[in-house]
Design a protein around this motif. Structure first.
Motif, PDB file in Angstrom:
ATOM      1  N   UNK A 177       0.804  -1.228   0.000  1.00 22.27           N
ATOM      2  CA  UNK A 177       0.000   0.000   0.000  1.00 22.27           C
ATOM      3  C   UNK A 177       0.837   1.278   0.000  1.00 22.27           C
ATOM      4  N   UNK A 178       1.859   1.407   0.839  1.00 23.79           N
ATOM      5  CA  UNK A 178       2.630   2.663   0.850  1.00 23.79           C
ATOM      6  C   UNK A 178       3.426   2.908  -0.438  1.00 23.79           C
ATOM      7  N   UNK A 179       3.652   1.847  -1.209  1.00 24.17           N
ATOM      8  CA  UNK A 179       4.497   1.970  -2.394  1.00 24.17           C
ATOM      9  C   UNK A 179       3.691   2.044  -3.699  1.00 24.17           C
ATOM     10  N   UNK A 180       2.370   1.936  -3.591  1.00 20.08           N
ATOM     11  CA  UNK A 180       1.542   1.971  -4.803  1.00 20.08           C
ATOM     12  C   UNK A 180       1.683   3.284  -5.578  1.00 20.08           C
ATOM     13  N   UNK A 181       1.751   4.461  -4.925  1.00 19.98           N
ATOM     14  CA  UNK A 181       1.954   5.690  -5.705  1.00 19.98           C
ATOM     15  C   UNK A 181       3.244   5.671  -6.524  1.00 19.98           C
ATOM     16  N   UNK A 182       4.316   5.086  -5.933  1.00 15.33           N
ATOM     17  CA  UNK A 182       5.579   4.998  -6.666  1.00 15.33           C
ATOM     18  C   UNK A 182       5.421   4.082  -7.884  1.00 15.33           C
TER      19      UNK A 182
ATOM     20  N   UNK B 147       2.645   3.445  -9.512  1.00 17.42           N
ATOM     21  CA  UNK B 147       1.796   4.124 -10.496  1.00 17.42           C
ATOM     22  C   UNK B 147       2.610   5.136 -11.300  1.00 17.42           C
ATOM     23  N   UNK B 148       3.488   5.861 -10.607  1.00 26.38           N
ATOM     24  CA  UNK B 148       4.306   6.865 -11.278  1.00 26.38           C
ATOM     25  C   UNK B 148       5.279   6.221 -12.261  1.00 26.38           C
ATOM     26  N   UNK B 149       5.919   5.125 -11.842  1.00 25.01           N
ATOM     27  CA  UNK B 149       6.885   4.454 -12.714  1.00 25.01           C
ATOM     28  C   UNK B 149       6.190   3.817 -13.916  1.00 25.01           C
ATOM     29  N   UNK B 150       4.993   3.250 -13.688  1.00 25.53           N
ATOM     30  CA  UNK B 150       4.238   2.655 -14.801  1.00 25.53           C
ATOM     31  C   UNK B 150       3.868   3.720 -15.825  1.00 25.53           C
TER      32      UNK B 150
END
Length: 258
Positions: free
Chosen positions: A64-69, A71-74
């Protein structure tokens, strides 16, 4: 309202409406294409909120804490799950690679795959070559031109095929010798075999490409006799075969006279 909440409310209304009509749990389950236990829980709930309040909340994930990262990399075009797993480990992630792969799975399925068009096959190119250029569609003509541009031998073959077709359609058999000489000068083994076959019966070929006479009627009659033999499973003898051929010809003459 979320889609899940909307489905629960809709199912609750349908179950209670069918119960009011006197349907059993089994009949309702069959009608709504759902399980019997689901129908029972829905029937026990007086209002949809009773079903909504008892729903389990999803468990927290290490990802959960790493999902924004992710999403950004994708979004930046980095879609390799192995490399992304290594990046998250450097940031402190201690979960498994499969969790990341499962998270990215739906995104991969949504991506539009750009598939290159299938190149034309031998039979398709042969068909384009044997047809008159005026009878090709715009897209067929474009593809055929592209194929010819990539193969000089095929371009030469097409040129000779078109020349022979013109000799055939205009009955200009006097040009056949020049055509054979021109094809022999090219490295086209297939045409060389064809010209050798023509030379074995040269006089007949020239006559066929020059005069209006042909063996079409004779070939048609031969095919007709073969058809009659096939209808009798190859067991017919000459007297009966002769009678059937003559009767068929007589019937054809009467129809034409009528």
């Amino acid at each position: 309202m979320s889609p899940i909440e909307a489905r629960i409310r809709e199912r609750h209304a349908a179950v209670h409406a069918l119960l009011a009509q006197g349907h059993s749990i089994r009949e309702i389950a069959r009608e709504l294409h759902t399980g019997g236990n689901t129908v029972r829980r829905t029937a026990r709930a007086a209002v949809p909120e009773e079903l909504l309040s008892g729903r389990r909340q999803p468990r927290a994930s290490r990802l959960d804490p790493y999902e924004p990262h992710l999403d950004k990399r994708w979004a930046a075009g980095f879609t390799n799950a192995i490399h992304l797993h290594a990046e998250l480990q450097e940031l402190g992630y201690r979960g498994s690679y499969r969790t990341i792969s499962n998270y990215l799975g739906p995104r991969r399925r949504r991506r539009i795959r750009v598939v290159a068009p299938v190149p034309p096959g031998v039979r398709q190119v042969t068909g384009w070559m044997m047809r008159h250029p005026d009878h090709l569609g715009d897209e067929e003509r474009r593809q055929f031109t592209t194929v010819l541009a990539q193969c000089p031998e095929l371009t030469a073959l097409h040129r000779h095929v078109r020349t022979f077709a013109e000799i055939l359609t205009t009955r200009s058999g006097q040009h056949l010798k020049d055509w054979v000489t021109a094809t022999r000068a090219e490295d086209l083994p297939g045409l060389h075999t064809f010209t050798t076959g023509l030379e074995k019966d040269w006089d007949a070929v020239v006559q066929g490409l020059t005069t209006c006479w042909n063996s079409g009627p004779v070939e048609g009659r031969v095919n007709h006799i073969k058809m009659i033999k096939r209808q009798m499973f190859g067991r017919v003898k000459l007297p009966l075969l002769r009678k059937r051929v003559l009767l068929t010809a007589a019937q054809g003459n009467r129809r034409r006279q009528a």
